[in-house]
Write an enzyme that holds these catalytic residues in place. Structure first.
Site, PDB file in Angstrom:
ATOM      1  N   ASP A 279      -0.115  -2.172  -9.579  1.00  0.00           N
ATOM      2  CA  ASP A 279      -0.392  -1.882 -10.986  1.00  0.00           C
ATOM      3  C   ASP A 279      -1.269  -0.632 -11.112  1.00  0.00           C
ATOM      4  OD1 ASP A 279      -0.384  -2.830 -13.840  1.00  0.00           O
ATOM      5  OD2 ASP A 279      -2.548  -2.919 -13.494  1.00  0.00           O
TER       6      ASP A 279
ATOM      7  N   GLU B 263       2.585  -3.142  10.170  1.00  0.00           N
ATOM      8  CA  GLU B 263       2.218  -4.042  11.256  1.00  0.00           C
ATOM      9  C   GLU B 263       2.962  -5.374  11.170  1.00  0.00           C
ATOM     10  OE1 GLU B 263      -1.952  -4.694  11.206  1.00  0.00           O
ATOM     11  OE2 GLU B 263      -2.471  -2.562  11.264  1.00  0.00           O
TER      12      GLU B 263
END
Length: 566
Positions: free
Chosen positions: A234, A283
Site C-alpha cells: 500500500d 530466500e
C-alpha cells in the site's frame, strides 16, 4: 453471451494443487505471476460467517471454491490486521495480529492452507507508509514526549510561528486538510506536530529510522513463514520523503498528484527499500511476489518499481483511468507495454478496486474521473464493462479483478449519509469520500438482503445492499449463459486453455475502422467496438467468445468485444 467454448464448470478441479504453503506443485511453470489473474477480496464485504454484518476470514474461507471455479490464480486480501478501523483497516495497530472482527491467526492459517489446496495463492496487503495512532510505538512516543527515541520512528517536528502554532510545512492530507496534527505534551502543554499524509489516525513512519526498516523485514518474514505468496504494498510510492520536508508552495495539492514527483511521493529512495525486501522474498521457495500500489506521473516511473531486483508487479493506474475510447485505450496499452518491456516486467491491467467507482458505473457515465456520484446509464455501463473485461483479459500480462465485478455489480450511488464510513467523506477538500459505493457487500443467494452474505437471522450487512441485487447474486447468475458471471467463467477458462493469452509483452495491431480496436496474438484475435453503433467487419476466424448476444454475421455490435480463433 455467445461462445464456442465450454464454460468452466463448478466441478472442474484440473488446476494444480499447491502441495505446500507457497510452493508450486511439481511441473508447474515458473513465473506464475507474469500472466496471473488476481482477485481482490475486500474482507469486510465478501462473506460473513458469524452473522455480525461484517465479513471475516472464515467467511472468505467458505467461499474459496467460488474463486477456484471462477478461474482465478490468486487472491489478494485487503487488510485484516488488528486495527481501530479509522480507515477500514489501513490504519494498522499490530501487523502480526488479526483483528477480532475478522477472526484469529488460526483462521488466517486455515485460509492460506485451504487456498493452496484449491490451487489458489494468497497475497496480503502490507501497509508500510503509516501505522495506526494506536500502534504501540506511536502511543509510547506520545507518552514519553519530545526526546523519546520512539519519535524518530515517525515524523515529529516543532511547529512554525511564534509559539509553534503553525504546521511544520504546507503539505496537505490526501483526505483533506493539513497533513500535520499537533500533539499535547505529557504536562498538558501544546507539543510537536506529526505528519500524516492520510487521516490523523494514520501517522507516517520515518523510513530514515533503522528501527522501521528492521521491523518491516521482520513483518515480511512473519507472514512468509505463515505461507503467504506475496504482498500488495500500500502507498508504495510514499515511504520516503524529500530531505528537509520542503514546502510545496501551493494549495489544492491533490490536483497535482499524478502530474509531477512530489516531495512526499515517488522519491527515488523508496527503491533501496524494495531491493532489500526482494532479497528476503527470494530466500523463500515458491516465487513469492511484491506488488506495488504506486501512483506515479508516468508509466515510465512506474516501471522503476519493477526493475529485476525490485518488485514483481505494479498496478497500472493509467489504464484504470482511461475511458471507453478506442484511441485512448490503444495509446495507454502501447505506453504500458513499452514502459515495462525494458525492465522485463509484466504489465498489469485493472478496471476496478476498493478505491474507485466500479467500471460498470463509470462506463455508464460521461468521462469524469474514477470517483463518480451518479448511477449513469446502467444498461450501457454493464454492456461496456463486459466488453472492457474481455479486452483486459486478452492483453499480455497480469489482470486484477475486484470482488463483485464478475457479477456486473454497479456502484451504489444512493447510500444515505448516515451509513457512510469512508473517512474522507467526513473531511473537507480531500479525496472524494464516496468510496463506500464500491464496498457494499456482494450478493451470494436468495431474494432478500443480506443475499447470503451472512445469516439472515442476524440482520443486515454493515452497508445496506440494494433490493435489485437479488437478480445479480452468484446463485441467480450461475448456469445462465447470458449472465456476467458465466461470461467471466468462460473468459478465464479460455485464457487458461490458450497459451498466447496473458503471455508475452506485445500485441500486433490490425487495421480497423475508427472506434474499433483489433489485434492479434498468435492464433488469437480480439476485436473491440467502442462506438455506440454496429460496425461492419470481416470475420477474422472462428468465434470463441463475445461480450454480447445480439450478433449478426460480419457485424461487430456496438460497445462489444469478441474473441476469435484464427
Amino acid at each position: 453471451m455467445t461462445q464456442a467454448s465450454t464454460t468452466r464448470s463448478a466441478a472442474d478441479t484440473s488446476r494444480p494443487v499447491l502441495a505446500t504453503a507457497g510452493t508450486p506443485a511439481a511441473g508447474e511453470p515458473r513465473g506464475w505471476w507474469r500472466d496471473a489473474v488476481i482477485y481482490q477480496v475486500y474482507p469486510r464485504s465478501f462473506a460473513d460467517a458469524n452473522g455480525d454484518g461484517m465479513g471475516d476470514l472464515p467467511g472468505i474461507r467458505s467461499r474459496l471454491p467460488h474463486l477456484r471455479d471462477l478461474g482465478v490464480d490468486a487472491v489478494w486480501l485487503s487488510p485484516f490486521y488488528a486495527s481501530p478501523q479509522a480507515d477500514a483497516g489501513y490504519d494498522v495497530a499490530d501487523y502480526r495480529a488479526v483483528d477480532p472482527m475478522f477472526g484469529t491467526l488460526l483462521d488466517a492459517d486455515a485460509l492460506i492452507r485451504d487456498a493452496h489446496a484449491l490451487g489458489l495463492r494468497i497475497i496480503v496487503d502490507l501497509v508500510p507508509n503509516h501505522s495506526s495512532d494506536r500502534h504501540e510505538w506511536f502511543q509510547r512516543a506520545l507518552r514519553e514526549g519530545p526526546g523519546s527515541p520512539l519519535r524518530d520512528r515517525y515524523h515529529f517536528r516543532p511547529g512554525r510561528g511564534t509559539d509553534g502554532e503553525l504546521p511544520p510545512n504546507d503539505w496537505e492530507s490526501i483526505f483533506g486538510g493539513p497533513a500535520w496534527t499537533r500533539t499535547e505534551n505529557p504536562d498538558g502543554t501544546p507539543g510537536q506536530w506529526y505528519l500524516h499524509l492520510f487521516a490523523p489516525e494514520q501517522p507516517d513512519f520515518n523510513w530514515d529510522s533503522p528501527a522501521v526498516a528492521d521491523e518491516f523485514r521482520s513483518i515480511l518474514r512473519f507472514w512468509l513463514d505463515m505461507g503467504v505468496d506475496g504482498f500488495r504494498v500500500d502507498v508504495a510510492h510514499g515511504l520516503v520523503k524529500a530531505p528537509g520536508l520542503p514546502d510545496l508552495g501551493t494549495h489544492d495539492q491533490l490536483k497535482l498528484l499524478g502530474n509531477d514527483v512530489m516531495p512526499f511521493f515517488d522519491q527515488d529512495g523508496v527503491h533501496e527499500i524494495y531491493r532489500a525486501w526482494r532479497k528476503i522474498l527470494d530466500e523463500y521457495p515458491g516465487e513469492r511476489i511484491l506488488v506495488a500500489e504506486a501512483w506515479t506521473p508516468t508509466v515510465e516511473r512506474t516501471a522503476n518499481y519493477v526493475r529485476p531486483d525490485e518488485m514483481h508487479q505494479a498496478f497500472n493506474f493509467q489504464y484504470l483511468s482511461t475511458y471507453w475510447d478506442a484511441a485512448g485505450l490503444r495509446e495507454v496499452i502501447d505506453a504500458s507495454l513499452d514502459a515495462m518491456r525494458p525492465v522485463g516486467a509484466p504489465t498489469t491491467w485493472v478496471l476496478s478496486n476498493h478505491d474507485v467507482t466500479r467500471h460498470a458505473t463509470r462506463f455508464g457515465n460521461p468521462p469524469g474521473g474514477t470517483q463518480l456520484r451518479t448511477p449513469g446509464d446502467r444498461e450501457l455501463g454493464l454492456r461496456r464493462a463486459r466488453a472492457a473485461t474481455l479486452l483486459m483479459l486478452a492483453l499480455p500480462g497480469s489482470a486484477y479483478l475486484y470482488q463483485g465485478e464478475e457479477l456486473g455489480l454497479p456502484d451504489v450511488t444512493d447510500l444515505p449519509d448516515e451509513v457512510r464510513q469512508d473517512p474522507s467523506f467526513f473531511r473537507a477538500s480531500g479525496q472524494d469520500g464516496f468510496r463506500d459505493g464500491c464496498r457494499v457487500p456482494i450478493p451470494w443467494s436468495g431474494d432478500a438482503a443480506p443475499y447470503g452474505f451472512g445469516p439472515v437471522a442476524q440482520g443486515p450487512s454493515w452497508l445496506p445492499q440494494p433490493a435489485e441485487w437479488a437478480a445479480l447474486s452468484v446463485e441467480a447468475q450461475t448456469g445462465d449463459p447470458s449472465s456476467t458471471l458465466e461470461l467471466y467463467r468462460s473468459a478465464l477458462a479460455i485464457r487458461r486453455q490458450r497459451p498466447e493469452l496473458g503471455a508475452g509483452d506485445r500485441v500486433q495491431w490490425l487495421d480497423a475502422p475508427a472506434g474499433v480496436l483489433m489485434f492479434r496474438r498468435g492464433d488469437f484475435v480480439c476485436t473491440v467496438n467502442t462506438t455506440g453503433q454496429p460496425v461492419e467487419l470481416m470475420v477474422p476466424g472462428t468465434l470463441l467468445l463475445s461480450s454480447v448476444e445480439d450478433r449478426q454475421p460480419g457485424v461487430l455490435p456496438a460497445d462489444s468485444t469478441s474473441w476469435w480463433a484464427v
